[in-house]
Every structure is written in C-alpha cells, then in structure tokens.
Write a protein that holds these residues in place. Structure first.
Motif, PDB file in Angstrom:
ATOM      1  N   THR A   1     -48.649  -1.377  11.566  1.00 31.37           N
ATOM      2  CA  THR A   1     -48.723  -0.206  10.689  1.00 31.37           C
ATOM      3  C   THR A   1     -47.597   0.773  10.964  1.00 31.37           C
ATOM      4  O   THR A   1     -47.068   1.400  10.047  1.00 31.37           O
ATOM      5  N   PHE A   2     -47.228   0.907  12.229  1.00 31.91           N
ATOM      6  CA  PHE A   2     -46.174   1.836  12.645  1.00 31.91           C
ATOM      7  C   PHE A   2     -45.122   1.066  13.438  1.00 31.91           C
ATOM      8  O   PHE A   2     -45.122   1.100  14.678  1.00 31.91           O
ATOM      9  N   PRO A   3     -44.227   0.362  12.737  1.00 30.40           N
ATOM     10  CA  PRO A   3     -43.253  -0.502  13.428  1.00 30.40           C
ATOM     11  C   PRO A   3     -42.273   0.253  14.321  1.00 30.40           C
ATOM     12  O   PRO A   3     -41.627  -0.360  15.172  1.00 30.40           O
ATOM     13  N   TRP A   4     -42.163   1.554  14.170  1.00 27.23           N
ATOM     14  CA  TRP A   4     -41.255   2.346  14.992  1.00 27.23           C
ATOM     15  C   TRP A   4     -41.790   2.607  16.399  1.00 27.23           C
ATOM     16  O   TRP A   4     -41.065   3.131  17.246  1.00 27.23           O
ATOM     17  N   LEU A   5     -43.034   2.241  16.662  1.00 27.95           N
ATOM     18  CA  LEU A   5     -43.570   2.424  18.012  1.00 27.95           C
ATOM     19  C   LEU A   5     -42.802   1.571  19.007  1.00 27.95           C
ATOM     20  O   LEU A   5     -42.473   0.418  18.729  1.00 27.95           O
ATOM     21  N   ALA A   6     -42.543   2.136  20.172  1.00 28.91           N
ATOM     22  CA  ALA A   6     -41.862   1.384  21.239  1.00 28.91           C
ATOM     23  C   ALA A   6     -42.767   0.247  21.692  1.00 28.91           C
ATOM     24  O   ALA A   6     -43.981   0.274  21.473  1.00 28.91           O
ATOM     25  N   ASP A   7     -42.159  -0.740  22.342  1.00 24.01           N
ATOM     26  CA  ASP A   7     -42.991  -1.826  22.850  1.00 24.01           C
ATOM     27  C   ASP A   7     -43.999  -1.259  23.852  1.00 24.01           C
ATOM     28  O   ASP A   7     -43.912  -0.111  24.266  1.00 24.01           O
ATOM     29  N   GLY A   8     -44.951  -2.053  24.229  1.00 23.95           N
ATOM     30  CA  GLY A   8     -46.056  -1.585  25.064  1.00 23.95           C
ATOM     31  C   GLY A   8     -45.772  -1.531  26.545  1.00 23.95           C
ATOM     32  O   GLY A   8     -46.701  -1.398  27.341  1.00 23.95           O
ATOM     33  N   THR A   9     -44.504  -1.601  26.931  1.00 19.48           N
ATOM     34  CA  THR A   9     -44.168  -1.541  28.351  1.00 19.48           C
ATOM     35  C   THR A   9     -44.261  -0.111  28.843  1.00 19.48           C
ATOM     36  O   THR A   9     -43.686   0.799  28.248  1.00 19.48           O
ATOM     37  N   LEU A  10     -44.981   0.069  29.928  1.00 16.66           N
ATOM     38  CA  LEU A  10     -45.136   1.399  30.503  1.00 16.66           C
ATOM     39  C   LEU A  10     -44.213   1.552  31.699  1.00 16.66           C
ATOM     40  O   LEU A  10     -43.935   0.597  32.415  1.00 16.66           O
ATOM     41  N   SER A  11     -43.771   2.774  31.923  1.00 15.18           N
ATOM     42  CA  SER A  11     -42.931   3.068  33.082  1.00 15.18           C
ATOM     43  C   SER A  11     -43.755   2.892  34.354  1.00 15.18           C
ATOM     44  O   SER A  11     -44.918   3.302  34.402  1.00 15.18           O
ATOM     45  N   PRO A  12     -43.171   2.293  35.384  1.00 10.50           N
ATOM     46  CA  PRO A  12     -43.912   2.145  36.639  1.00 10.50           C
ATOM     47  C   PRO A  12     -44.145   3.478  37.357  1.00 10.50           C
ATOM     48  O   PRO A  12     -45.011   3.575  38.209  1.00 10.50           O
ATOM     49  N   GLN A  13     -43.383   4.496  36.996  1.00 12.27           N
ATOM     50  CA  GLN A  13     -43.574   5.825  37.585  1.00 12.27           C
ATOM     51  C   GLN A  13     -44.712   6.520  36.850  1.00 12.27           C
ATOM     52  O   GLN A  13     -44.623   6.767  35.646  1.00 12.27           O
ATOM     53  N   THR A  14     -45.777   6.831  37.570  1.00 11.87           N
ATOM     54  CA  THR A  14     -46.957   7.389  36.912  1.00 11.87           C
ATOM     55  C   THR A  14     -46.686   8.720  36.220  1.00 11.87           C
ATOM     56  O   THR A  14     -47.323   9.032  35.224  1.00 11.87           O
ATOM     57  N   ASP A  15     -45.728   9.492  36.715  1.00 13.15           N
ATOM     58  CA  ASP A  15     -45.444  10.770  36.066  1.00 13.15           C
ATOM     59  C   ASP A  15     -44.593  10.601  34.804  1.00 13.15           C
ATOM     60  O   ASP A  15     -44.401  11.558  34.058  1.00 13.15           O
ATOM     61  N   HIS A  16     -44.110   9.395  34.550  1.00 12.35           N
ATOM     62  CA  HIS A  16     -43.357   9.096  33.329  1.00 12.35           C
ATOM     63  C   HIS A  16     -43.925   7.880  32.602  1.00 12.35           C
ATOM     64  O   HIS A  16     -43.232   7.230  31.824  1.00 12.35           O
ATOM     65  N   ARG A  17     -45.183   7.562  32.853  1.00 11.36           N
ATOM     66  CA  ARG A  17     -45.818   6.344  32.326  1.00 11.36           C
ATOM     67  C   ARG A  17     -45.616   6.192  30.816  1.00 11.36           C
ATOM     68  O   ARG A  17     -45.322   5.119  30.324  1.00 11.36           O
ATOM     69  N   PHE A  18     -45.765   7.264  30.065  1.00 11.31           N
ATOM     70  CA  PHE A  18     -45.718   7.200  28.602  1.00 11.31           C
ATOM     71  C   PHE A  18     -44.417   7.763  28.033  1.00 11.31           C
ATOM     72  O   PHE A  18     -44.385   8.218  26.886  1.00 11.31           O
ATOM     73  N   SER A  19     -43.335   7.717  28.790  1.00 14.67           N
ATOM     74  CA  SER A  19     -42.070   8.312  28.341  1.00 14.67           C
ATOM     75  C   SER A  19     -41.532   7.641  27.070  1.00 14.67           C
ATOM     76  O   SER A  19     -41.050   8.322  26.166  1.00 14.67           O
ATOM     77  N   ALA A  20     -41.628   6.323  26.970  1.00 15.57           N
ATOM     78  CA  ALA A  20     -41.143   5.628  25.766  1.00 15.57           C
ATOM     79  C   ALA A  20     -41.984   6.014  24.549  1.00 15.57           C
ATOM     80  O   ALA A  20     -41.452   6.227  23.453  1.00 15.57           O
TER      81      ALA A  20
END
Length: 140
Positions: A61-80
């Motif tokens: 539905t929203f192809p512009w979403l970044a892939d589902g890879t999360l940052s290993p740094q917990t304080d930047h987990r959702f940066s993408a």
C-alpha cells in the motif's frame, strides 16, 4: 467481531488522531514504546522479525516505506522509518503508520491472542489510551 471494532485498532487510531503536528516524531515514539514491551517478551530477534514482516506487507500500500531492517542501535532502531515518514505529508505518514501498526498488531495477535496483545499496548501506551479509544466498548 468486525476488524474496525477491535479495541487495539481503536487505540491505534485514537493515538494517531491526537498527533497532527510532528507526526513522524509521534509515530516513532509509539513504535519505541511498543518495542520495549514486546522485546521484553519475545526478544530483539522476535520483534525484528515481526516488524520486518509488517513492513513487507504494508509496502504493498505504501511502497515508499523503507525495508524492515532495524538499526542495531536501540536509540536509533527506527531511524530508517523516521526518514521515510519525514519525507511524506503528515496525512500520508499517519495513514502509513496506522496500517503498519495495525498490521504489526494483527500478526502479533495471531501468535499470542487478542487479550495479551491489547494488554501489551496498554502497558506501552498507557491505560488511558485504551480508555479514550474504547468509550462504551468493553474488551473481554
């Protein structure tokens, strides 16, 4: 029970409706609060798998979403995810985040059940979130 009647969906929609400014920041805050609760139950790997699957399904539905890879740094987990949200209009961000949260919680519910998922959301976002969303609606 109709999907739109689920208390957890109402909670999500209610919380998102409260944030009309700084939508990306508010969205990431909700994800961070929820992640803490879920990681304590299923671990980092379990959460990351659920998140990656949710993103993959929401990308149709929203192809512009970044892939589902999360940052290993917990304080930047959702940066993408935050970067993707900041590049969209507030309405697009809110719609995408709503679908992503609903997809995530739908998957989680299929694994652990409706009541436990709703209780996790209450722990993450506060009991008052479910009170505001569920006026006149009892979750049994």
């Amino acid at each position: 029970m109709a999907t739109s009647d689920l208390l957890r969906h109402q909670i999500i929609k209610s919380l998102l409706a409260q944030h009309t400014e700084k939508v990306a920041d508010a969205a990431i805050n909700l994800w961070e609060q929820m992640a803490i609760q879920i990681i304590s139950i299923v671990g980092e790997g379990g959460f990351n798998s659920l998140y990656a699957r949710s993103v993959f399904l929401t990308q149709s539905t929203f192809p512009w979403l970044a892939d589902g890879t999360l940052s290993p740094q917990t304080d930047h987990r959702f940066s993408a995810l935050k970067i993707c949200f900041e590049e969209q209009t507030p309405a697009q961000t809110s719609a995408a985040n709503s679908l992503l949260l609903i997809t995530f919680t739908d998957i989680l519910t299929s694994l652990i059940g409706e009541q436990l998922t709703t209780n996790i959301l209450r722990s993450a976002w506060g009991n008052d979130a479910s009170d505001r969303a569920g006026k006149g609606f009892k979750n049994e």
